[in-house]
Scaffold this motif. Structure first.
Motif, PDB file in Angstrom:
ATOM      1  N   LYS A 145       0.825  -1.216   0.000  1.00 56.07           N
ATOM      2  CA  LYS A 145       0.000   0.000   0.000  1.00 56.07           C
ATOM      3  C   LYS A 145       0.855   1.261   0.000  1.00 56.07           C
ATOM      4  O   LYS A 145       0.515   2.268  -0.623  1.00 56.07           O
ATOM      5  CB  LYS A 145      -0.928   0.007   1.224  1.00 56.07           C
ATOM      6  CG  LYS A 145      -2.051  -1.001   1.152  1.00 56.07           C
ATOM      7  CD  LYS A 145      -2.836  -1.008   2.463  1.00 56.07           C
ATOM      8  CE  LYS A 145      -3.889  -2.113   2.457  1.00 56.07           C
ATOM      9  NZ  LYS A 145      -4.606  -2.179   3.756  1.00 56.07           N
ATOM     10  N   LYS A 146       1.972   1.203   0.696  1.00 55.70           N
ATOM     11  CA  LYS A 146       2.846   2.368   0.777  1.00 55.70           C
ATOM     12  C   LYS A 146       3.552   2.642  -0.556  1.00 55.70           C
ATOM     13  O   LYS A 146       3.800   3.795  -0.907  1.00 55.70           O
ATOM     14  CB  LYS A 146       3.907   2.155   1.860  1.00 55.70           C
ATOM     15  CG  LYS A 146       3.352   2.044   3.275  1.00 55.70           C
ATOM     16  CD  LYS A 146       4.464   1.701   4.254  1.00 55.70           C
ATOM     17  CE  LYS A 146       3.904   1.465   5.653  1.00 55.70           C
ATOM     18  NZ  LYS A 146       4.977   1.026   6.579  1.00 55.70           N
ATOM     19  N   LYS A 147       3.852   1.568  -1.298  1.00 54.36           N
ATOM     20  CA  LYS A 147       4.675   1.711  -2.501  1.00 54.36           C
ATOM     21  C   LYS A 147       3.870   1.831  -3.790  1.00 54.36           C
ATOM     22  O   LYS A 147       4.381   2.334  -4.791  1.00 54.36           O
ATOM     23  CB  LYS A 147       5.635   0.523  -2.608  1.00 54.36           C
ATOM     24  CG  LYS A 147       6.665   0.499  -1.482  1.00 54.36           C
ATOM     25  CD  LYS A 147       7.509  -0.750  -1.522  1.00 54.36           C
ATOM     26  CE  LYS A 147       8.561  -0.721  -0.412  1.00 54.36           C
ATOM     27  NZ  LYS A 147       9.330  -1.968  -0.298  1.00 54.36           N
ATOM     28  N   MET A 148       2.623   1.392  -3.772  1.00 51.94           N
ATOM     29  CA  MET A 148       1.790   1.460  -4.975  1.00 51.94           C
ATOM     30  C   MET A 148       0.849   2.649  -4.855  1.00 51.94           C
ATOM     31  O   MET A 148      -0.281   2.540  -4.364  1.00 51.94           O
ATOM     32  CB  MET A 148       1.014   0.154  -5.158  1.00 51.94           C
ATOM     33  CG  MET A 148       1.919  -1.050  -5.437  1.00 51.94           C
ATOM     34  SD  MET A 148       2.836  -0.914  -7.000  1.00 51.94           S
ATOM     35  CE  MET A 148       1.516  -1.224  -8.175  1.00 51.94           C
ATOM     36  N   LYS A 149       1.288   3.805  -5.271  1.00 57.19           N
ATOM     37  CA  LYS A 149       0.548   5.053  -5.078  1.00 57.19           C
ATOM     38  C   LYS A 149      -0.553   5.270  -6.116  1.00 57.19           C
ATOM     39  O   LYS A 149      -1.534   5.960  -5.846  1.00 57.19           O
ATOM     40  CB  LYS A 149       1.523   6.231  -5.123  1.00 57.19           C
ATOM     41  CG  LYS A 149       2.646   6.153  -4.104  1.00 57.19           C
ATOM     42  CD  LYS A 149       2.129   6.245  -2.679  1.00 57.19           C
ATOM     43  CE  LYS A 149       3.284   6.299  -1.690  1.00 57.19           C
ATOM     44  NZ  LYS A 149       2.810   6.325  -0.291  1.00 57.19           N
ATOM     45  N   ASP A 150      -0.369   4.729  -7.311  1.00 59.84           N
ATOM     46  CA  ASP A 150      -1.334   4.980  -8.384  1.00 59.84           C
ATOM     47  C   ASP A 150      -2.518   4.025  -8.253  1.00 59.84           C
ATOM     48  O   ASP A 150      -2.408   2.827  -8.520  1.00 59.84           O
ATOM     49  CB  ASP A 150      -0.659   4.805  -9.748  1.00 59.84           C
ATOM     50  CG  ASP A 150      -1.534   5.296 -10.899  1.00 59.84           C
ATOM     51  OD1 ASP A 150      -2.768   5.334 -10.732  1.00 59.84           O
ATOM     52  OD2 ASP A 150      -0.982   5.618 -11.969  1.00 59.84           O
ATOM     53  N   ALA A 151      -3.672   4.567  -7.847  1.00 59.02           N
ATOM     54  CA  ALA A 151      -4.858   3.742  -7.600  1.00 59.02           C
ATOM     55  C   ALA A 151      -5.433   3.134  -8.872  1.00 59.02           C
ATOM     56  O   ALA A 151      -6.262   2.230  -8.817  1.00 59.02           O
ATOM     57  CB  ALA A 151      -5.926   4.569  -6.886  1.00 59.02           C
ATOM     58  N   THR A 152      -5.002   3.635 -10.038  1.00 60.93           N
ATOM     59  CA  THR A 152      -5.548   3.102 -11.302  1.00 60.93           C
ATOM     60  C   THR A 152      -4.793   1.860 -11.790  1.00 60.93           C
ATOM     61  O   THR A 152      -5.251   1.174 -12.695  1.00 60.93           O
ATOM     62  CB  THR A 152      -5.515   4.169 -12.412  1.00 60.93           C
ATOM     63  OG1 THR A 152      -4.156   4.517 -12.674  1.00 60.93           O
ATOM     64  CG2 THR A 152      -6.289   5.426 -11.973  1.00 60.93           C
ATOM     65  N   LEU A 153      -3.621   1.598 -11.202  1.00 58.03           N
ATOM     66  CA  LEU A 153      -2.855   0.409 -11.583  1.00 58.03           C
ATOM     67  C   LEU A 153      -3.226  -0.729 -10.640  1.00 58.03           C
ATOM     68  O   LEU A 153      -2.802  -0.774  -9.493  1.00 58.03           O
ATOM     69  CB  LEU A 153      -1.350   0.703 -11.515  1.00 58.03           C
ATOM     70  CG  LEU A 153      -0.413  -0.469 -11.865  1.00 58.03           C
ATOM     71  CD1 LEU A 153      -0.681  -1.002 -13.267  1.00 58.03           C
ATOM     72  CD2 LEU A 153       1.051  -0.028 -11.724  1.00 58.03           C
ATOM     73  N   LEU A 154      -4.051  -1.650 -11.147  1.00 62.00           N
ATOM     74  CA  LEU A 154      -4.616  -2.702 -10.302  1.00 62.00           C
ATOM     75  C   LEU A 154      -4.159  -4.079 -10.764  1.00 62.00           C
ATOM     76  O   LEU A 154      -4.168  -4.387 -11.964  1.00 62.00           O
ATOM     77  CB  LEU A 154      -6.142  -2.633 -10.341  1.00 62.00           C
ATOM     78  CG  LEU A 154      -6.770  -1.301  -9.878  1.00 62.00           C
ATOM     79  CD1 LEU A 154      -8.274  -1.327 -10.111  1.00 62.00           C
ATOM     80  CD2 LEU A 154      -6.445  -1.030  -8.422  1.00 62.00           C
ATOM     81  N   PHE A 155      -3.767  -4.901  -9.804  1.00 60.29           N
ATOM     82  CA  PHE A 155      -3.374  -6.281 -10.088  1.00 60.29           C
ATOM     83  C   PHE A 155      -4.312  -7.231  -9.357  1.00 60.29           C
ATOM     84  O   PHE A 155      -4.790  -6.931  -8.253  1.00 60.29           O
ATOM     85  CB  PHE A 155      -1.934  -6.543  -9.606  1.00 60.29           C
ATOM     86  CG  PHE A 155      -0.891  -5.832 -10.399  1.00 60.29           C
ATOM     87  CD1 PHE A 155      -0.283  -6.442 -11.491  1.00 60.29           C
ATOM     88  CD2 PHE A 155      -0.493  -4.545 -10.068  1.00 60.29           C
ATOM     89  CE1 PHE A 155       0.695  -5.778 -12.219  1.00 60.29           C
ATOM     90  CE2 PHE A 155       0.465  -3.865 -10.783  1.00 60.29           C
ATOM     91  CZ  PHE A 155       1.063  -4.488 -11.875  1.00 60.29           C
ATOM     92  N   ARG A 156      -4.567  -8.360  -9.975  1.00 59.65           N
ATOM     93  CA  ARG A 156      -5.377  -9.395  -9.333  1.00 59.65           C
ATOM     94  C   ARG A 156      -4.478 -10.498  -8.793  1.00 59.65           C
ATOM     95  O   ARG A 156      -3.660 -11.062  -9.526  1.00 59.65           O
ATOM     96  CB  ARG A 156      -6.375  -9.991 -10.340  1.00 59.65           C
ATOM     97  CG  ARG A 156      -7.455  -9.006 -10.770  1.00 59.65           C
ATOM     98  CD  ARG A 156      -8.528  -9.703 -11.593  1.00 59.65           C
ATOM     99  NE  ARG A 156      -8.028 -10.174 -12.863  1.00 59.65           N
ATOM    100  CZ  ARG A 156      -8.661 -11.086 -13.630  1.00 59.65           C
ATOM    101  NH1 ARG A 156      -9.799 -11.623 -13.214  1.00 59.65           N
ATOM    102  NH2 ARG A 156      -8.147 -11.453 -14.799  1.00 59.65           N
ATOM    103  N   THR A 157      -4.619 -10.811  -7.527  1.00 56.20           N
ATOM    104  CA  THR A 157      -3.842 -11.895  -6.928  1.00 56.20           C
ATOM    105  C   THR A 157      -4.650 -13.174  -6.796  1.00 56.20           C
ATOM    106  O   THR A 157      -4.141 -14.181  -6.319  1.00 56.20           O
ATOM    107  CB  THR A 157      -3.333 -11.472  -5.530  1.00 56.20           C
ATOM    108  OG1 THR A 157      -4.461 -11.141  -4.701  1.00 56.20           O
ATOM    109  CG2 THR A 157      -2.400 -10.268  -5.635  1.00 56.20           C
ATOM    110  N   GLU A 158      -5.926 -13.107  -7.202  1.00 56.93           N
ATOM    111  CA  GLU A 158      -6.793 -14.285  -7.224  1.00 56.93           C
ATOM    112  C   GLU A 158      -7.727 -14.157  -8.413  1.00 56.93           C
ATOM    113  O   GLU A 158      -8.089 -13.058  -8.811  1.00 56.93           O
ATOM    114  CB  GLU A 158      -7.627 -14.378  -5.940  1.00 56.93           C
ATOM    115  CG  GLU A 158      -6.842 -14.521  -4.663  1.00 56.93           C
ATOM    116  CD  GLU A 158      -7.785 -14.582  -3.442  1.00 56.93           C
ATOM    117  OE1 GLU A 158      -8.623 -15.493  -3.424  1.00 56.93           O
ATOM    118  OE2 GLU A 158      -7.649 -13.705  -2.570  1.00 56.93           O
ATOM    119  N   ILE A 159      -8.107 -15.309  -8.984  1.00 56.42           N
ATOM    120  CA  ILE A 159      -9.126 -15.288 -10.040  1.00 56.42           C
ATOM    121  C   ILE A 159     -10.114 -16.425  -9.793  1.00 56.42           C
ATOM    122  O   ILE A 159      -9.840 -17.364  -9.063  1.00 56.42           O
ATOM    123  CB  ILE A 159      -8.523 -15.420 -11.451  1.00 56.42           C
ATOM    124  CG1 ILE A 159      -7.650 -16.695 -11.567  1.00 56.42           C
ATOM    125  CG2 ILE A 159      -7.726 -14.198 -11.833  1.00 56.42           C
ATOM    126  CD1 ILE A 159      -7.152 -16.939 -12.981  1.00 56.42           C
TER     127      ILE A 159
END
Length: 263
Positions: A249-263
């Protein structure tokens, strides 16, 4: 300008060069090539022409670097430069190799073993040699020479057939090439001698052998391991997952860049 964009005014003639038939594209930069400074982690891919050079180059490049974008954006002749080629005004193969940013550097050559720059032996570099059966190699070389104006005129099949048997080919006799590299292997354990036919028969088996030679132990972890989403759950503890999430959370500042860790 790339090698592919160079216009060859006329087909070159074969010349005897230190006892081996060659053309000037591979001899004009001779002194610089012989003074090439190899590094201990360089990997040289050596073959007689049309014996699987590009295939071996792709395999090694994927094993070491594998990035999808690299495969799309950088042509194979830039990723694995052709050491002895010299097509002014293009950058020479030797200069391309000097400027490679990768480690290890993957470099290809069609040189007979006696023409390989001495620094490869001095630095104890690993060398992958790929040999192809003479009959298929001859046919492939014939069709290559028909379309490649940087090669001598092949003539008709009967003429080419006779020339091949007599060893009057660029880079010399197939027989000398494969035999002399085979003999060199006896005194040089850093040469891995592969056969094109074995690669066709069982590519996975031959890649396993190659990886053993390169000290990649796929018994510990295979090159293509799982490729699944969510496998992290089999490794992260609950505490590690929570710690990672806080740091993320501290390092990923851009809220529009989203990754999925589950599908």
């Amino acid at each position: 300008m790339s090698f592919e964009q160079v216009k060859v005014p006329s087909r070159p003639e074969l010349v005897d060069f230190h006892g081996v038939p060659m053309v000037y594209f591979f001899t004009d930069n001779w002194e610089n090539i012989q003074n090439f400074q190899a590094r201990p982690d360089d990997i040289l891919i050596a073959t007689y022409p049309k014996a699987g050079t590009t295939w071996a180059s792709y395999i090694l490049d994927l094993l070491y670097f594998g990035q999808k974008e690299r495969q799309k954006s950088v042509p194979i002749f830039d990723r694995v430069p052709f050491l002895e080629i010299f097509f002014p005004p293009c950058l020479s193969g030797k200069d391309q190799a000097d400027n490679l940013p990768t480690s290890p550097r993957l470099i290809k050559t069609h040189f007979p073993v006696q023409f390989v720059p001495k620094s490869f032996w001095e630095q104890n570099c690993r060398i992958i040699y790929v040999a192809r059966n003479a009959k298929d190699n001859m046919v492939s070389y014939f069709h290559f020479d028909r379309m490649n104006l940087a090669q001598p005129e092949p003539g008709d099949w009967s003429n080419f057939f006779q020339r091949f048997m007599e060893g009057k080919m660029v880079f010399g006799s197939w027989y000398d090439h494969v035999n002399n590299w085979w003999k060199k292997k006896e005194s040089c354990p850093k040469i891995h001698y592969m056969f094109y036919e074995d690669m066709i028969e069982d590519t996975g088996r031959e890649i396993d052998k190659l990886c053993c030679f390169l000290v990649m132990d796929f018994k510990i972890s295979p090159f293509m391991r799982k490729g699944k989403v969510g496998d992290w759950k089999n490794h992260f503890t609950v505490a590690q997952s929570e710690q990672f999430d806080e740091d993320y959370k501290k390092k990923m500042k851009d809220a529009t860049l989203l990754f999925r860790t589950e599908i």
